[in-house]
Design a protein around this motif. Sequence first.
Motif, PDB file in Angstrom:
ATOM      1  N   GLU A  35       0.824  -1.212   0.000  1.00  0.00           N
ATOM      2  CA  GLU A  35       0.000   0.000   0.000  1.00  0.00           C
ATOM      3  C   GLU A  35       0.858   1.262   0.000  1.00  0.00           C
ATOM      4  OE1 GLU A  35      -3.348   0.504  -0.293  1.00  0.00           O
ATOM      5  OE2 GLU A  35      -3.304  -1.615  -0.831  1.00  0.00           O
ATOM      6  N   SER A  36       2.080   1.152   0.541  1.00  0.00           N
ATOM      7  CA  SER A  36       2.932   2.337   0.668  1.00  0.00           C
ATOM      8  C   SER A  36       3.474   2.822  -0.669  1.00  0.00           C
ATOM      9  CB  SER A  36       4.083   2.058   1.636  1.00  0.00           C
ATOM     10  OG  SER A  36       4.982   1.108   1.088  1.00  0.00           O
ATOM     11  N   PHE A  37       3.451   1.963  -1.697  1.00  0.00           N
ATOM     12  CA  PHE A  37       3.925   2.409  -3.013  1.00  0.00           C
ATOM     13  C   PHE A  37       2.907   2.123  -4.113  1.00  0.00           C
ATOM     14  CE2 PHE A  37       5.720  -1.737  -1.989  1.00  0.00           C
ATOM     15  CZ  PHE A  37       5.432  -2.508  -3.112  1.00  0.00           C
ATOM     16  N   ALA A  38       1.670   1.820  -3.713  1.00  0.00           N
ATOM     17  CA  ALA A  38       0.610   1.487  -4.686  1.00  0.00           C
ATOM     18  C   ALA A  38       0.321   2.649  -5.632  1.00  0.00           C
ATOM     19  CB  ALA A  38      -0.661   1.057  -3.956  1.00  0.00           C
ATOM     20  N   SER A  39       0.330   3.874  -5.116  1.00  0.00           N
ATOM     21  CA  SER A  39       0.013   5.019  -5.978  1.00  0.00           C
ATOM     22  C   SER A  39       1.110   5.243  -7.016  1.00  0.00           C
ATOM     23  CB  SER A  39      -0.212   6.279  -5.145  1.00  0.00           C
ATOM     24  OG  SER A  39       0.953   6.603  -4.411  1.00  0.00           O
ATOM     25  N   ASP A  40       2.383   5.012  -6.635  1.00  0.00           N
ATOM     26  CA  ASP A  40       3.489   5.141  -7.595  1.00  0.00           C
ATOM     27  C   ASP A  40       3.377   4.083  -8.693  1.00  0.00           C
ATOM     28  OD1 ASP A  40       4.659   7.296  -6.266  1.00  0.00           O
ATOM     29  OD2 ASP A  40       5.853   5.983  -4.975  1.00  0.00           O
ATOM     30  N   ALA A  41       2.992   2.868  -8.303  1.00  0.00           N
ATOM     31  CA  ALA A  41       2.816   1.795  -9.286  1.00  0.00           C
ATOM     32  C   ALA A  41       1.664   2.123 -10.232  1.00  0.00           C
ATOM     33  CB  ALA A  41       2.566   0.470  -8.576  1.00  0.00           C
ATOM     34  N   ALA A  42       0.550   2.603  -9.676  1.00  0.00           N
ATOM     35  CA  ALA A  42      -0.621   2.937 -10.489  1.00  0.00           C
ATOM     36  C   ALA A  42      -0.302   4.048 -11.481  1.00  0.00           C
ATOM     37  CB  ALA A  42      -1.788   3.336  -9.581  1.00  0.00           C
ATOM     38  N   ALA A  43       0.561   4.982 -11.075  1.00  0.00           N
ATOM     39  CA  ALA A  43       0.918   6.094 -11.955  1.00  0.00           C
ATOM     40  C   ALA A  43       1.698   5.622 -13.180  1.00  0.00           C
ATOM     41  CB  ALA A  43       1.744   7.124 -11.185  1.00  0.00           C
TER      42      ALA A  43
END
Length: 199
Positions: A35-43
């Motif tokens: 969850e701590s890097f999910a937004s970076d992956a989604a981007a």
Amino acid sequence: MNYAIIGFGAIGQALAKAFARSDIEVSVATTRDPESFASDAAAIGPKVTPKTLAEAVKADIIFLAVRFESHRDVAKALQAWTGKTIVDVTNAYGVPPEELGGQPSSKAVAQAFTGAQLVKGFNHLGAAALGQDPAVQGGRRVVFLTSDDDDAATEIGALAESLGFAPIKLGGLSEGGLLVQARGNSWGKLIFKDLVKFD
């Protein structure tokens, strides 16, 4: 065949971008909660999936994009790595050669990942170059591959082609591999060479 990238710093994210450009699914993991890097992956793209380290090491081909010092910690995630291919993207700059028993750093990585086939590759480019489209002025950006297992090198070469790169095999880890490995405080002669191959 499924793929994972362990390490999601600048190099790990650059590799993930290469997979996303080619519309190939890849898992990404660190020792942190996904969850701590999910937004970076989604981007980066919808086919870049954050996972736990325990989930990611189930992949067939694993890109090791962590600091060299962290490779042993990753290796502890499985007792045996038989049947898997590890792509060693680490650079052991600043690590005294005597700490490695005088051998190339990738030999030390191979020993940690018991049973795996190991290919040194994708480590000679900086993150900025690695993260860009490898199609350059009508050619393809070069990635160097070295391995003591020619079949594994061929397999990763085919993957590099799928990602848009031009793979060049340099031979074994103790031979051509020295051209793309740091030794102590010196870099191999091909490190940071951003080359383009015209077919």
